[in-house]
Structure formats: structure tokens, C-alpha cells
Design an enzyme around this catalytic site. Structure first.
Site, PDB file in Angstrom:
ATOM      1  CB  THR A  39      -0.932   0.004   1.205  1.00  0.00           C
ATOM      2  OG1 THR A  39      -1.656  -1.080   1.281  1.00  0.00           O
ATOM      3  CG2 THR A  39      -1.732   1.340   1.085  1.00  0.00           C
ATOM      4  CB  ALA A  50     -21.254   0.690  17.595  1.00  0.00           C
ATOM      5  CB  CYS A  59      -5.133  -1.946   6.606  1.00  0.00           C
ATOM      6  SG  CYS A  59      -4.227  -3.112   6.016  1.00  0.00           S
ATOM      7  NE  ARG A  61       0.884  -5.160  12.165  1.00  0.00           N
ATOM      8  CZ  ARG A  61       1.161  -5.415  10.771  1.00  0.00           C
ATOM      9  NH1 ARG A  61       1.870  -4.744  10.140  1.00  0.00           N
ATOM     10  NH2 ARG A  61       0.379  -6.632  10.283  1.00  0.00           N
TER      11      ARG A  61
END
Length: 460
Positions: free
Chosen positions: A121, A265, A273, A341
Site C-alpha cells: 500500500t 459499533a 491498514c 498492531r
């Protein structure tokens, strides 16, 4: 076809394994000798359902190999996928040092035509920088080498962690950005051949210019992140006004213009990402003197959302949690992965420990990775981490806890034995960061229940 994958991280390993599964001859390169040793020894450095079977099968029959030999990797594949990491830089922009290093290596060693595919990306304009890096190396080699040219293509990945193999093998779309003339025509033909197996039933490939393809990846992740933060803001308001955010989700999701996806929610998104891609797109906009006000708000809402459960716990038990003990189910940022992460669990653990609490934690997959990451998080205050107990059994984590806190929506947490849960807890209190349970049912069976956008219902 002969394919080289540069980088055996999440994207590279899945891409390489799946392309080998389709019959291609795949060479996977990584500069991390330890990672290559693990892969050559039959191990898998990441958790992804179904990946180990594909890797081991194709390695055994010789269609998939792993090496640290850069020159051999360039010689192997006519198509060179760059699938290295693009971590966020200090200013939020994507760090392209590994992408450009891979490009320079290709330019240094290539001896025939190459299609260089940006799979990582990357920001808009990266293909131009990759082309310049390759061209610079070719120029430095001098006029004596015979080079047949190259073309840089953008082919962003759209893989969901926990379902990456399925996403790759049954894609809903394949986005390819390619030059329209010259060497771009050769690249178009080779990429068409490579992805032909995915287009037998119907065409899934969307061809466009390179910059549009680079933009598409960021735009997709930014849209999904926006939907999540939008629903989280509404959920926080629903808690105040007494509405049920789940009923609202069904009500608006039934509109075909909106749909149901990414309207759940919760306690904030994480992973590799959404957080970095939102930041990188904002940084790109600032480079063109434009402010993406919506995305700035999306990021701020998500950062705030990771504190919502901590605030609910403080409202119930007080700001000083000394002497309180909590069970925490779920550490990974989402189910079916061990990825920690930007995980919401890291924020909540920090709050609970700094306020004096002790915590017992469980995750079906991410325990080893969690220990590694949390050791880094608490490197300056290791005494706090001593108050965390890692439990191999989810029920064992509940013993004598003042409340159960759910962070990750693993299937194993969806239908526990609630009688056993209540028997283990010191007080029957549940803070549900993923709205796994129905408030009315929890109330009927004797639990004090706090969801996200549903808590008022449970207390009425």
C-alpha cells in the site's frame, strides 16, 4: 509463470502462496534470515487460517521457495511483486524506504524485461519513484548492459486479515493500474495472463491508470474506516439518549444505498491498514495544500473510541482501581489473527494498569505476540506489566474478577456458559466492547451489562 515476491510479510506470503497454488513458479525473497529459516523449516511466521496448508503443499512440490538471495530473486521472475512494509513515518506519511530499496535491487540485477508490481500500500505517485529508482540503477550500470526495459504496475491488495486466503482466491475485484503504451502494453498482457484464472466466470479486473489504482486502495480503506467511526459516534450518542445502536444498524443497513457492512459499533478499529492508511491519505492531501476534514475526524473519533470502555469502567468502579481485578477476553485487533498492531486492548490495558488494577487476559491465538508487544509498550514501566496474568483458558481468566471486559469478537466468546461465567466472577458485570450479547438477555440472567450504544437498555 515465473513470479518473484519481494517481502514475506502478511501480503507477500499470502500472495506468493496463492499464486503458487494456481500453478505458478514462485520465488519469495526476504532480507530477514530468521523469517526465511522459519519458512524453509516448515513454520509460518504469521497466523492466517488456511495459509500454512497452502505454503507447505506448494513448497513440498517445488512451486514455492524462500530465499535471501536478491540477485537470484531478480533473475527468477519476469513479474516482480514488491510486497514490503510501508510503516507510518513520524509525520504520518508512508515510509517508502523498503519499497525503493527493492526497486533499486531490481534495477541493479535485471537483465531482461520486468514487470514491477507495487503490491504494498503506497501513496499516489510511488510508481514514478519506483521507476526513477530502477532507471537510476540501470544508468549507473553503464551503456554496456543490454536491458529490454521494464514497466511499473500498481496492483493494490484488498485482503482482510483472518480471511486473506479466501479473499485472494475469490476476489470481488482486481485493481490494476498500468501504462497505456510502450512497455505498458507488455505489462498489460502479462498481468492479464497472470490473473486469467480469476476471470473465468466473469471479469473481475478493473484496469485504470497507475495513479488511480494507487488512490483506490487508500480511498477504500478510508471509506471503511469512516463508516466504523461514524457508527461509533452514533453509538456513544445512543448511550446518552437511550437508543439501541443495534436496532439503528439494522434500520439503516436495510437501505441498499447504505448496506450492512462495517456498521458495527465497538471499541475502535486497529490493525496494520486502517490507522496508517487514513494518516497517509491525510498526509498526501496536506502535500497538495488540501485538508481532508472528514478523515481527520475519523482518526480522532477512533482514537477517542479506544478509551470508551475504560471510561465506562471508571464510571462503574471509580477512577482509582487499586484492588480491583478484571478479566479481559481478546487481545488481537480482530478475530482470526494474532496481529496486535494498533489493537484497542493495548490502550485499555494501559489505562487499567495505570489506575492500579490487575488484569487476567486471554486470546485464542495472540498470546505470544501480545507478550512481545506489551513488553515493548511497558518497557519504561515493567512493574505494571507484572500485574497482568496470561491465561491459556478463557474461563480461568475470570476467576475472582470484578468484571469481564470483551475486546475482540472471537467466536469462542460468543456463547459461553453464562452460569459458569457468573460463578467465576466476583461480581456479575460485563463490559462488552463488541456488542456480542443481547442486553435484555444479560439482564434476565443476572448480569450488569455495559455495551457500546446499548448500555441504557441493559439498565432499564
Amino acid at each position: 509463470m515465473k513470479i518473484t515476491i519481494i517481502g514475506t510479510g502478511y501480503v507477500g506470503l499470502v500472495t506468493g502462496a496463492c499464486l503458487a497454488e494456481l500453478g505458478n513458479d514462485v520465488f519469495c525473497l526476504d532480507v530477514d534470515e530468521n523469517k526465511i529459516a522459519i519458512l524453509n523449516g516448515g513454520g509460518i511466521p504469521i497466523h492466517e487460517p488456511g495459509l500454512a496448508e497452502i505454503v507447505n503443499r506448494n513448497r513440498a512440490i517445488g512451486r514455492l521457495r524462500f530465499s535471501t538471495d536478491v540477485e537470484a530473486s531478480v533473475a527468477h521472475g519476469q513479474i516482480q511483486f514488491i510486497a514490503v512494509g510501508t510503516p507510518p513515518d513520524e509525520d504520518g506519511s508512508a515510509d517508502l524506504q523498503y519499497v525503493l530499496a527493492a526497486a533499486r535491487n531490481i534495477g541493479k540485477y535485471m537483465t531482461d524485461f520486468k514487470v514491477v508490481v507495487d503490491k504494498s500500500t503506497v501513496p499516489v505517485g510511488t510508481a514514478d519513484r519506483v521507476s526513477a529508482a530502477i532507471r537510476g540503477e540501470l544508468t549507473a550500470r553503464g551503456p554496456g548492459d543490454v536491458i529490454r526495459g521494464f514497466s511499473v504496475v500498481s496492483n493494490p491488495e484488498f485482503l482482510k486479515e483472518g480471511a486473506a486466503v479466501e479473499d485472494f482466491m475469490r476476489p470481488d475485484r482486481i485493481v490494476i493500474g498500468c501504462a497505456s503504451g510502450g512497455d505498458g502494453l507488455k505489462a498489460h498482457a502479462l498481468m492479464t495472463q497472470l490473473y486469467a484464472p480469476f476471470n473465468r466466470n466473469h471479469e473481475r479486473t478493473y484496469w485504470m491508470d497507475v495513479r488511480s489504482a494507487e488512490f483506490t486502495k487508500y480511498a477504500a480503506n478510508a471509506m471503511l474506516a469512516t463508516r466504523i467511526s461514524f457508527m461509533n459516534e452514533l453509538a456513544n450518542l445512543a448511550d446518552k439518549v437511550g437508543a439501541d445502536i443495534e436496532a439503528v444498524r439494522h434500520g439503516i443497513g436495510s437501505d441498499p444505498r447504505i448496506g450492512h457492512s462495517f456498521l458495527y459499533a465497538g471499541c475502535g478499529y486497529g490493525g496494520s491498514c486502517f490507522p496508517k492508511d487514513v494518516q497517509a491519505l491525510e498526509r498526501t492531501a496536506r502535500g497538495y495544500d488540501q485538508e481532508l476534514l472528514i478523515l481527520r475526524a475519523v482518526e480522532q473519533v477512533n482514537n477517542n473510541q479506544k478509551h470508551v470502555l475504560g471510561n465506562k469502567i471508571s464510571e462503574r468502579f471509580g477512577a482509582d482501581l487499586t484492588g480491583k481485578h478484571f478479566a479481559l477476553w481478546g487481545l488481537a485487533f480482530k478475530p482470526n489473527t494474532d496481529d496486535m498492531r494498533e489493537a484497542s486492548s493495548r490502550v485499555l490495558l494501559g489505562e487499567l494498569l495505570r489506575r492500579g488494577a490487575t488484569v487476567a487476559v486471554h486470546d485464542p491465538v495472540a498470546m505470544v505476540e501480545a507478550k512481545r508487544v506489551l513488553a515493548l509498550d511497558f518497557a519504561a514501566t515493567p512493574e505494571l506489566l507484572e500485574r497482568v496474568r496470561f491465561c491459556d483458558n478463557q474461563m480461568a481468566a475470570l476467576q475472582d474478577a470484578d468484571a469481564l471486559v470483551i475486546i475482540t469478537e472471537w467466536k469462542t466468546y460468543r456463547s459461553p456458559d453464562f452460569n459458569l461465567v457468573r460463578a467465576h466472577l466476583k461480581t456479575p458485570v460485563i463490559f462488552d466492547g463488541r456488542n456480542l450479547y443481547e442486553p435484555a438477555v444479560m439482564s434476565e440472567i443476572g448480569f450488569e451489562y455495559y455495551g457500546i450504544g446499548r448500555s441504557v437498555l441493559a439498565r432499564n
